[in-house]
Design an enzyme around this catalytic site. Sequence first.
Site, short mmCIF file in Angstrom:
data_model
loop_
_atom_site.label_atom_id
_atom_site.label_comp_id
_atom_site.label_asym_id
_atom_site.label_seq_id
_atom_site.Cartn_x
_atom_site.Cartn_y
_atom_site.Cartn_z
N ASP A 1 0.83 -1.20 0.00
CA ASP A 1 0.00 0.00 0.00
C ASP A 1 0.87 1.26 0.00
O ASP A 1 1.94 1.28 0.58
CB ASP A 1 -0.90 -0.02 1.24
N ASN B 1 -10.39 -2.86 -6.78
CA ASN B 1 -9.54 -1.96 -7.56
C ASN B 1 -10.07 -1.71 -8.98
O ASN B 1 -9.68 -0.74 -9.64
CB ASN B 1 -8.11 -2.50 -7.66
#
Length: 245
Positions: A20, A68
């Site tokens: 991340d 996503n």
Amino acid sequence: MNEKLINKENLPKHIAIIMDGNGRWAKSKGKLRIFGHENGTKSVREVVEASAEIGIENLTLYAFSTENWKRPKLEVDTLMKLLVSSLRKELHTLVDNDIRLNAIGKLDALPEKAHQELLEVIQKTRNNKRMTLTLALSYGSREEIKNAVKQLASKVKNNLMSLDDIDDTVINKHLYTHDLPDVDLLIRTSGEHRISNFLLWQIAYAELYFTEVLWPDFKKEHLFQAIENYQNRERRFGKTSEQLN
């Protein structure tokens, strides 16, 4: 962090990483998000090679979640192109380091070119033995568990098994990760403290390690810090310290 401080006799058998912070890393430098994703691939290479070098048997990277797909089309398209180019570029690294590539998730949702490139690299590395590198692509743990439940329900309905046959081992066999051990150490970068629908069943007894380091800045010394931290913890699996001793 010195690799020599790591106890090779007490390595996690399976490390999973939520990579991340690519977008925030790029934003901090006044660049587009994709610049962060491109630089994040350098961290992937370094962490994969370092993991293989010290003897990690299984490494799973959260590369692209089912959620996503909701990101801006340009970013998703660029990520898919980056996936294809990275697979081509890193094939020799996987071969040279005797690493087998694996993938989990709704792989048929990937663009045809990316899916084909992925399958080719998986095929070309299938006999490698040193470490299994698993990419979680178009992956969501709830979807994975839901699919397992449907498969088991169908088998019970068709008298292929009874309800009493269903235990942890049977459930494991119906997950994407059926050939992988449970996760021992879960790492998340960028300072976020969430699991984000990643390997929810498989991390039941995993040690969780959160770091403020953004993924493009995450290097092997950060990996070694996470492993040393893991080795300094007492894993009780529901027992007491006295029982372990």
